[in-house]
Design a protein around this motif. Structure first.
Motif, PDB file in Angstrom:
ATOM      1  N   ARG A  67     -21.252  44.247 114.510  1.00 11.56           N
ATOM      2  CA  ARG A  67     -21.928  45.052 115.527  1.00 11.56           C
ATOM      3  C   ARG A  67     -21.178  45.014 116.858  1.00 11.56           C
ATOM      4  O   ARG A  67     -21.094  46.013 117.573  1.00 11.56           O
ATOM      5  N   ARG A  68     -20.623  43.858 117.197  1.00  7.95           N
ATOM      6  CA  ARG A  68     -19.858  43.731 118.443  1.00  7.95           C
ATOM      7  C   ARG A  68     -18.619  44.635 118.396  1.00  7.95           C
ATOM      8  O   ARG A  68     -18.322  45.347 119.356  1.00  7.95           O
ATOM      9  N   ILE A  69     -17.928  44.628 117.270  1.00  6.22           N
ATOM     10  CA  ILE A  69     -16.751  45.487 117.107  1.00  6.22           C
ATOM     11  C   ILE A  69     -17.157  46.956 117.198  1.00  6.22           C
ATOM     12  O   ILE A  69     -16.508  47.758 117.885  1.00  6.22           O
ATOM     13  N   GLU A  70     -18.242  47.318 116.534  1.00  8.17           N
ATOM     14  CA  GLU A  70     -18.730  48.705 116.574  1.00  8.17           C
ATOM     15  C   GLU A  70     -19.116  49.119 117.996  1.00  8.17           C
ATOM     16  O   GLU A  70     -18.894  50.260 118.398  1.00  8.17           O
ATOM     17  N   PHE A  71     -19.678  48.187 118.759  1.00 17.45           N
ATOM     18  CA  PHE A  71     -20.014  48.463 120.157  1.00 17.45           C
ATOM     19  C   PHE A  71     -18.754  48.862 120.915  1.00 17.45           C
ATOM     20  O   PHE A  71     -18.723  49.889 121.617  1.00 17.45           O
ATOM     21  N   TYR A  72     -17.706  48.088 120.791  1.00 15.00           N
ATOM     22  CA  TYR A  72     -16.468  48.400 121.506  1.00 15.00           C
ATOM     23  C   TYR A  72     -15.846  49.697 120.995  1.00 15.00           C
ATOM     24  O   TYR A  72     -15.310  50.481 121.788  1.00 15.00           O
ATOM     25  N   GLU A  73     -15.931  49.944 119.703  1.00 15.55           N
ATOM     26  CA  GLU A  73     -15.405  51.207 119.156  1.00 15.55           C
ATOM     27  C   GLU A  73     -16.148  52.404 119.757  1.00 15.55           C
ATOM     28  O   GLU A  73     -15.524  53.429 120.069  1.00 15.55           O
ATOM     29  N   ARG A  74     -17.458  52.292 119.927  1.00 21.65           N
ATOM     30  CA  ARG A  74     -18.232  53.383 120.540  1.00 21.65           C
ATOM     31  C   ARG A  74     -17.801  53.661 121.975  1.00 21.65           C
ATOM     32  O   ARG A  74     -18.054  54.737 122.522  1.00 21.65           O
ATOM     33  N   HIS A  75     -17.132  52.684 122.584  1.00 21.45           N
ATOM     34  CA  HIS A  75     -16.695  52.825 123.969  1.00 21.45           C
ATOM     35  C   HIS A  75     -15.183  53.001 124.075  1.00 21.45           C
ATOM     36  O   HIS A  75     -14.589  52.700 125.113  1.00 21.45           O
ATOM     37  N   GLY A  76     -14.596  53.502 122.992  1.00 21.39           N
ATOM     38  CA  GLY A  76     -13.196  53.932 123.033  1.00 21.39           C
ATOM     39  C   GLY A  76     -12.158  52.915 122.636  1.00 21.39           C
ATOM     40  O   GLY A  76     -10.957  53.190 122.723  1.00 21.39           O
ATOM     41  N   PHE A  77     -12.576  51.738 122.192  1.00 20.61           N
ATOM     42  CA  PHE A  77     -11.612  50.717 121.787  1.00 20.61           C
ATOM     43  C   PHE A  77     -11.224  50.902 120.327  1.00 20.61           C
ATOM     44  O   PHE A  77     -11.995  51.406 119.518  1.00 20.61           O
ATOM     45  N   VAL A  78     -10.007  50.459 120.006  1.00 20.38           N
ATOM     46  CA  VAL A  78      -9.461  50.562 118.655  1.00 20.38           C
ATOM     47  C   VAL A  78      -9.129  49.159 118.156  1.00 20.38           C
ATOM     48  O   VAL A  78      -8.546  48.343 118.882  1.00 20.38           O
ATOM     49  N   TRP A  79      -9.506  48.880 116.924  1.00 18.42           N
ATOM     50  CA  TRP A  79      -9.216  47.612 116.245  1.00 18.42           C
ATOM     51  C   TRP A  79      -7.731  47.579 115.882  1.00 18.42           C
ATOM     52  O   TRP A  79      -7.197  48.539 115.349  1.00 18.42           O
ATOM     53  N   ASN A  80      -7.069  46.482 116.183  1.00 14.25           N
ATOM     54  CA  ASN A  80      -5.665  46.272 115.798  1.00 14.25           C
ATOM     55  C   ASN A  80      -5.636  45.135 114.794  1.00 14.25           C
ATOM     56  O   ASN A  80      -6.063  44.021 115.111  1.00 14.25           O
ATOM     57  N   ASP A  81      -5.133  45.400 113.616  1.00 14.93           N
ATOM     58  CA  ASP A  81      -5.237  44.437 112.518  1.00 14.93           C
ATOM     59  C   ASP A  81      -4.101  43.417 112.473  1.00 14.93           C
ATOM     60  O   ASP A  81      -3.874  42.793 111.460  1.00 14.93           O
ATOM     61  N   TYR A  82      -3.376  43.243 113.567  1.00  9.86           N
ATOM     62  CA  TYR A  82      -2.324  42.237 113.608  1.00  9.86           C
ATOM     63  C   TYR A  82      -2.959  40.852 113.719  1.00  9.86           C
ATOM     64  O   TYR A  82      -3.873  40.649 114.525  1.00  9.86           O
ATOM     65  N   PRO A  83      -2.469  39.887 112.941  1.00  9.42           N
ATOM     66  CA  PRO A  83      -3.008  38.526 113.068  1.00  9.42           C
ATOM     67  C   PRO A  83      -2.801  38.021 114.496  1.00  9.42           C
ATOM     68  O   PRO A  83      -1.732  38.181 115.078  1.00  9.42           O
ATOM     69  N   TYR A  84      -3.846  37.441 115.060  1.00 13.93           N
ATOM     70  CA  TYR A  84      -3.804  36.990 116.447  1.00 13.93           C
ATOM     71  C   TYR A  84      -4.520  35.655 116.542  1.00 13.93           C
ATOM     72  O   TYR A  84      -5.626  35.492 116.013  1.00 13.93           O
ATOM     73  N   MET A  85      -3.886  34.717 117.213  1.00 10.81           N
ATOM     74  CA  MET A  85      -4.501  33.409 117.434  1.00 10.81           C
ATOM     75  C   MET A  85      -4.727  33.225 118.927  1.00 10.81           C
ATOM     76  O   MET A  85      -3.795  33.283 119.720  1.00 10.81           O
TER      77      MET A  85
END
Length: 183
Positions: free
Chosen positions: A114-132
């Protein structure tokens, strides 16, 4: 709506919002967070509601190349799910008018999805690069997250640039530290 936090007195009013909104792995100690107020790139804002009370907090870093890193964004529980947070985020992004990056947890349960979907609704894009995410406190280990960006997705080279800037400026990691974190 946004009131910059510049004093320890004001900080003490907003830090509890961060404490109740983030797990220890994603939050600096009170002392370390307070010390950031002296950093010229760091901005901490109390989010005022319609009654001028604190309704949340947003912390961001003004980074090179017109990049804004949203370090923390938290809305009080009683203000959530009524559009307040989305409206605040949209106003903040419109005010800043920059490329934006933030970290999110992996989508492992309903809350994180839901948090990810919230940001997507506000124009953000998921980047699937591994990140630590480097440790926020001494004694902690790096924590797996992902970067979300606005206005669009990152290519591999830009991802590496963003990751390097975040680790170096925000987390103050040396090249040696970065090598250990990204293994």
């Amino acid at each position: 709506m946004f009131e910059r936090v510049l004093t320890e007195e004001d900080f003490e009013k907003v830090y509890p919002i961060l404490e109740q909104s983030f797990p220890e792995t994603e939050l600096r100690t009170r002392e370390d967070q307070l010390a950031l107020l002296q950093n010229e790139r760091y901005r901490l804002y109390a989010i005022k509601d319609e009654t001028e009370k604190n309704g949340g907090v947003i912390a961001a870093w003004e980074l090179p190349d017109d990049l804004l890193y949203v370090d923390h964004f938290a809305i009080l529980p009683e203000k959530r799910n009524h559009g307040f947070g989305g409206n605040v985020l949209d106003m903040f992004l419109e005010w800043k008018r920059k490329k934006v990056v933030l970290e999110v947890e992996l989508p492992e349960d309903d809350l994180t999805r839901r948090r990810i979907e919230f940001y997507e609704r506000h124009g953000f894009v998921w980047n699937d690069y591994p990140y630590m995410q480097p440790p926020m406190r001494k004694g902690q280990k790096p924590f797996p997250l992902r970067l979300m960006t606005r206005p669009g997705a990152l290519d591999g080279e830009t991802y590496e640039q963003y990751r390097s800037v975040l680790h170096h400026i925000v987390y103050r990691y040396t090249k040696e530290d970065l090598g250990r974190v990204n293994k």
